[in-house]
Design a protein around this motif. Structure first.
Motif, PDB file in Angstrom:
ATOM      1  N   ALA A   1      -9.350  17.708  22.128  1.00 50.08           N
ATOM      2  CA  ALA A   1     -10.601  18.127  21.457  1.00 50.08           C
ATOM      3  C   ALA A   1     -11.090  17.050  20.533  1.00 50.08           C
ATOM      4  CB  ALA A   1     -10.234  19.307  20.634  1.00 50.08           C
ATOM      5  N   SER A   2     -12.537  17.046  20.215  1.00 49.61           N
ATOM      6  CA  SER A   2     -13.135  15.901  19.332  1.00 49.61           C
ATOM      7  C   SER A   2     -13.077  16.424  18.040  1.00 49.61           C
ATOM      8  CB  SER A   2     -14.321  15.657  19.898  1.00 49.61           C
ATOM      9  OG  SER A   2     -14.235  15.111  21.159  1.00 49.61           O
ATOM     10  N   MET A   3     -13.142  15.523  17.172  1.00 45.90           N
ATOM     11  CA  MET A   3     -13.300  15.833  15.534  1.00 45.90           C
ATOM     12  C   MET A   3     -14.709  16.317  15.682  1.00 45.90           C
ATOM     13  SD  MET A   3     -11.523  12.553  13.806  1.00 45.90           S
ATOM     14  CE  MET A   3     -12.504  11.371  14.445  1.00 45.90           C
ATOM     15  N   ALA A   4     -14.864  17.094  14.221  1.00 47.27           N
ATOM     16  CA  ALA A   4     -16.123  17.561  14.046  1.00 47.27           C
ATOM     17  C   ALA A   4     -16.934  16.534  13.458  1.00 47.27           C
ATOM     18  CB  ALA A   4     -16.256  18.644  13.031  1.00 47.27           C
ATOM     19  N   VAL A   5     -16.454  15.567  12.816  1.00 46.96           N
ATOM     20  CA  VAL A   5     -17.228  14.310  12.202  1.00 46.96           C
ATOM     21  C   VAL A   5     -16.797  12.880  13.129  1.00 46.96           C
ATOM     22  CG1 VAL A   5     -17.441  13.049  10.059  1.00 46.96           C
ATOM     23  CG2 VAL A   5     -17.315  15.525  10.182  1.00 46.96           C
ATOM     24  N   SER A   6     -17.735  12.240  13.385  1.00 44.76           N
ATOM     25  CA  SER A   6     -17.345  10.814  14.047  1.00 44.76           C
ATOM     26  C   SER A   6     -17.134   9.848  12.699  1.00 44.76           C
ATOM     27  CB  SER A   6     -18.674  10.202  14.345  1.00 44.76           C
ATOM     28  OG  SER A   6     -19.255  11.039  15.309  1.00 44.76           O
ATOM     29  N   ARG A   7     -15.904   9.262  13.010  1.00 48.12           N
ATOM     30  CA  ARG A   7     -15.474   8.274  12.043  1.00 48.12           C
ATOM     31  C   ARG A   7     -14.861   7.177  12.692  1.00 48.12           C
ATOM     32  NH1 ARG A   7     -13.565  12.179   7.953  1.00 48.12           N
ATOM     33  NH2 ARG A   7     -13.472  14.293   8.942  1.00 48.12           N
ATOM     34  N   GLY A   8     -15.336   5.954  11.905  1.00 46.35           N
ATOM     35  CA  GLY A   8     -15.186   4.673  12.526  1.00 46.35           C
ATOM     36  C   GLY A   8     -14.695   3.414  11.911  1.00 46.35           C
ATOM     37  N   ARG A   9     -14.332   3.846  10.262  1.00 45.14           N
ATOM     38  CA  ARG A   9     -14.030   2.799   9.601  1.00 45.14           C
ATOM     39  C   ARG A   9     -13.363   3.414   8.203  1.00 45.14           C
ATOM     40  NH1 ARG A   9     -15.865  -0.014   4.825  1.00 45.14           N
ATOM     41  NH2 ARG A   9     -17.464   1.243   4.787  1.00 45.14           N
ATOM     42  N   GLY A  10     -12.237   2.986   7.888  1.00 46.65           N
ATOM     43  CA  GLY A  10     -11.699   3.260   6.632  1.00 46.65           C
ATOM     44  C   GLY A  10     -11.164   4.539   6.681  1.00 46.65           C
ATOM     45  N   HIS A  11     -11.142   5.372   7.845  1.00 46.12           N
ATOM     46  CA  HIS A  11     -10.456   6.707   7.649  1.00 46.12           C
ATOM     47  C   HIS A  11      -8.936   6.715   7.748  1.00 46.12           C
ATOM     48  CE1 HIS A  11     -11.444   5.874  11.780  1.00 46.12           C
ATOM     49  NE2 HIS A  11     -10.569   6.948  12.033  1.00 46.12           N
ATOM     50  N   VAL A  23      -6.743  14.307   8.981  1.00 39.92           N
ATOM     51  CA  VAL A  23      -7.542  13.137   9.078  1.00 39.92           C
ATOM     52  C   VAL A  23      -8.894  13.305   7.978  1.00 39.92           C
ATOM     53  CG1 VAL A  23      -9.439  11.783  10.462  1.00 39.92           C
ATOM     54  CG2 VAL A  23      -7.719  12.870  11.537  1.00 39.92           C
ATOM     55  N   SER A  24      -8.682  12.090   7.103  1.00 35.18           N
ATOM     56  CA  SER A  24      -9.632  12.056   5.846  1.00 35.18           C
ATOM     57  C   SER A  24     -10.439  10.813   5.859  1.00 35.18           C
ATOM     58  CB  SER A  24      -9.032  12.146   4.652  1.00 35.18           C
ATOM     59  OG  SER A  24      -7.847  11.231   4.496  1.00 35.18           O
ATOM     60  N   GLY A  25     -11.773  11.022   5.467  1.00 34.84           N
ATOM     61  CA  GLY A  25     -12.343   9.731   5.216  1.00 34.84           C
ATOM     62  C   GLY A  25     -13.799  10.189   4.989  1.00 34.84           C
ATOM     63  N   ASP A  26     -14.862   9.218   4.247  1.00 30.47           N
ATOM     64  CA  ASP A  26     -15.966   9.310   3.876  1.00 30.47           C
ATOM     65  C   ASP A  26     -16.031  10.683   3.007  1.00 30.47           C
ATOM     66  OD1 ASP A  26     -18.631   8.943   3.474  1.00 30.47           O
ATOM     67  OD2 ASP A  26     -19.097   9.207   5.621  1.00 30.47           O
ATOM     68  N   SER A  27     -16.766  11.648   3.428  1.00 30.70           N
ATOM     69  CA  SER A  27     -16.953  12.940   2.262  1.00 30.70           C
ATOM     70  C   SER A  27     -16.301  14.020   2.810  1.00 30.70           C
ATOM     71  CB  SER A  27     -18.363  13.206   2.199  1.00 30.70           C
ATOM     72  OG  SER A  27     -18.888  13.598   3.660  1.00 30.70           O
ATOM     73  N   THR A  28     -15.388  14.014   4.037  1.00 30.59           N
ATOM     74  CA  THR A  28     -14.740  15.258   4.569  1.00 30.59           C
ATOM     75  C   THR A  28     -13.545  14.809   4.949  1.00 30.59           C
ATOM     76  OG1 THR A  28     -15.586  14.780   6.832  1.00 30.59           O
ATOM     77  CG2 THR A  28     -16.929  16.015   5.304  1.00 30.59           C
ATOM     78  N   TRP A  29     -12.590  15.902   5.274  1.00 26.17           N
ATOM     79  CA  TRP A  29     -11.461  16.080   6.136  1.00 26.17           C
ATOM     80  C   TRP A  29     -11.418  16.975   6.934  1.00 26.17           C
ATOM     81  CZ3 TRP A  29      -7.523  19.628   4.693  1.00 26.17           C
ATOM     82  CH2 TRP A  29      -7.671  20.600   3.814  1.00 26.17           C
ATOM     83  N   GLU A  30     -10.461  17.047   7.828  1.00 26.99           N
ATOM     84  CA  GLU A  30     -10.104  17.929   9.039  1.00 26.99           C
ATOM     85  C   GLU A  30      -8.725  18.041   9.713  1.00 26.99           C
ATOM     86  OE1 GLU A  30     -12.748  17.271  12.435  1.00 26.99           O
ATOM     87  OE2 GLU A  30     -13.706  15.692  11.358  1.00 26.99           O
ATOM     88  N   VAL A  31      -8.339  19.114  10.062  1.00 32.42           N
ATOM     89  CA  VAL A  31      -6.884  19.113  10.651  1.00 32.42           C
ATOM     90  C   VAL A  31      -6.846  19.432  12.096  1.00 32.42           C
ATOM     91  CG1 VAL A  31      -4.837  20.458  10.138  1.00 32.42           C
ATOM     92  CG2 VAL A  31      -6.169  19.999   8.199  1.00 32.42           C
ATOM     93  N   TYR A  32      -6.019  18.472  12.772  1.00 32.59           N
ATOM     94  CA  TYR A  32      -5.837  18.683  14.144  1.00 32.59           C
ATOM     95  C   TYR A  32      -4.445  19.304  14.414  1.00 32.59           C
ATOM     96  CZ  TYR A  32      -5.027  17.476  18.961  1.00 32.59           C
ATOM     97  OH  TYR A  32      -4.854  17.498  20.433  1.00 32.59           O
ATOM     98  N   ARG A  33      -4.541  20.341  15.405  1.00 30.09           N
ATOM     99  CA  ARG A  33      -3.323  21.391  15.723  1.00 30.09           C
ATOM    100  C   ARG A  33      -3.099  20.840  17.103  1.00 30.09           C
ATOM    101  NH1 ARG A  33      -4.675  27.116  13.745  1.00 30.09           N
ATOM    102  NH2 ARG A  33      -6.441  26.952  15.412  1.00 30.09           N
ATOM    103  N   PRO A  34      -2.153  20.107  17.391  1.00 33.26           N
ATOM    104  CA  PRO A  34      -1.713  19.583  18.829  1.00 33.26           C
ATOM    105  C   PRO A  34      -1.298  20.682  19.716  1.00 33.26           C
ATOM    106  CG  PRO A  34      -0.470  18.181  17.225  1.00 33.26           C
ATOM    107  CD  PRO A  34      -1.152  19.308  16.379  1.00 33.26           C
ATOM    108  N   ASP A  36      -2.592  23.712  20.073  1.00 33.71           N
ATOM    109  CA  ASP A  36      -3.622  24.254  20.298  1.00 33.71           C
ATOM    110  C   ASP A  36      -4.817  23.289  20.886  1.00 33.71           C
ATOM    111  OD1 ASP A  36      -2.839  26.965  19.814  1.00 33.71           O
ATOM    112  OD2 ASP A  36      -2.998  26.513  17.561  1.00 33.71           O
ATOM    113  N   ASP A  37      -4.746  22.156  20.547  1.00 29.72           N
ATOM    114  CA  ASP A  37      -5.542  21.157  20.985  1.00 29.72           C
ATOM    115  C   ASP A  37      -6.936  21.660  20.340  1.00 29.72           C
ATOM    116  OD1 ASP A  37      -6.776  18.699  22.044  1.00 29.72           O
ATOM    117  OD2 ASP A  37      -7.362  19.721  23.700  1.00 29.72           O
ATOM    118  N   ASP A  38      -6.924  21.629  18.881  1.00 25.49           N
ATOM    119  CA  ASP A  38      -8.082  22.189  18.355  1.00 25.49           C
ATOM    120  C   ASP A  38      -8.270  21.784  16.705  1.00 25.49           C
ATOM    121  OD1 ASP A  38      -6.471  23.765  16.531  1.00 25.49           O
ATOM    122  OD2 ASP A  38      -7.406  25.671  17.414  1.00 25.49           O
TER     123      ASP A  38
END
Length: 261
Positions: A1-11, A23-34, A36-38
């Motif tokens: 599954a893809s992240m909700a936010v594109s991240r390319g530097r400094g995360h 995964v954290s960086g810029d103004s947001t963070w999100e959590v991957y669950r392997p 469930d692949d989500d």
């Protein structure tokens, strides 16, 4: 599954129990669950951050060393270029909350490194980084006690008056931490370092420093089962690096019966 936010530097990506990755960086963070692949999120950070340090904190223990009934799974975010370059932010992964610590760094920093050096006490060693106000790397180091929310400075890195950035801090056995690799930054000039240093948590002092086989800026490193540290890759010259290493080396500390390297 893809992240909700594109991240390319400094995360940053941080493994979290049970079987999750933050995964954290810029103004947001999100959590991957392997399993469930989500992804869960994105959730808002209190401060924007790029080039920050992250680490997983342990569950809270009682005096007997047992887990509390409701353990709290938290990650610590340190500094980073953005709106909170001297702040310390914890993310409560289970409740999807961001909570600020009252302790703050005396510098606005990015590209520092940190490790949880005493796991059950959540004692964190923070080392180096680039001072965003001067553009230069610093040699300073601090110990952060998470439960008490206290931050105090310890001795700076030995033989590194020009500071260090883009390095690694590896914790060993709740007693030692090893700083390895990195680069010295002076404005627009970046110099890869063939450097390591050993910190003794018990005495809160640097007890050894020396040279790695090769300079390694932005190298990756991890501890092996025998207390040795594998260091791989890294840039070997200039900015942008004109030579990238594909080799690795192993740093081994000989520990005597009294516990000293």
């Amino acid at each position: 599954a893809s992240m909700a936010v594109s991240r390319g530097r400094g995360h940053a990506a941080t493994r979290m129990p049970p079987e999750r990755v933050l995964v954290s960086g810029d103004s947001t963070w999100e959590v991957y669950r392997p399993i469930d692949d989500d992804w869960l999120g994105p959730f808002d950070l209190t401060h924007t951050r790029l080039g920050h340090a992250t680490l997983s904190l342990t569950d809270i223990f009682d005096n007997a060393g047992d887990f509390f009934i409701d353990p709290v799974h938290r990650a610590l975010l340190i500094g980073g270029e953005g709106s909170g370059p001297n702040t310390l932010e914890t993310l409560q992964v289970d409740t999807e909350e961001s909570i600020m610590l009252s302790s703050v760094l005396p510098f606005n920093l990015r590209d520092m490194a940190a490790a949880n050096v005493v796991i059950e006490e959540n004692l964190v060693l923070i080392v180096g980084g680039v001072d965003l106000d001067t553009g230069n790397s610093i040699p300073n180091a601090w110990l952060l006690k998470i439960p008490e929310d206290t931050l105090r400075e310890v001795d700076p890195l030995p033989n590194r008056s020009g500071g260090i950035a883009n390095h690694q801090v590896i914790a060993l056995d709740d007693r030692y931490a090893v700083v390895v690799g990195g680069e010295q930054v002076s404005g627009e000039t970046r110099t890869p370092l063939d450097y390591y240093a050993v910190f003794d948590v018990e005495t809160e002092s640097w007890i050894e420093s020396g040279l790695t086989l090769f300079p390694r800026a932005n190298a990756a490193a991890t501890a092996l089962d025998d207390r040795s540290i594998l260091v791989v890759g890294g840039g070997a010259s200039g900015d942008p690096p004109t030579q990238l290493r594909r080799d690795g080396e192993v740093l081994t500390l000989e520990i005597d019966p009294n516990g000293a390297p």
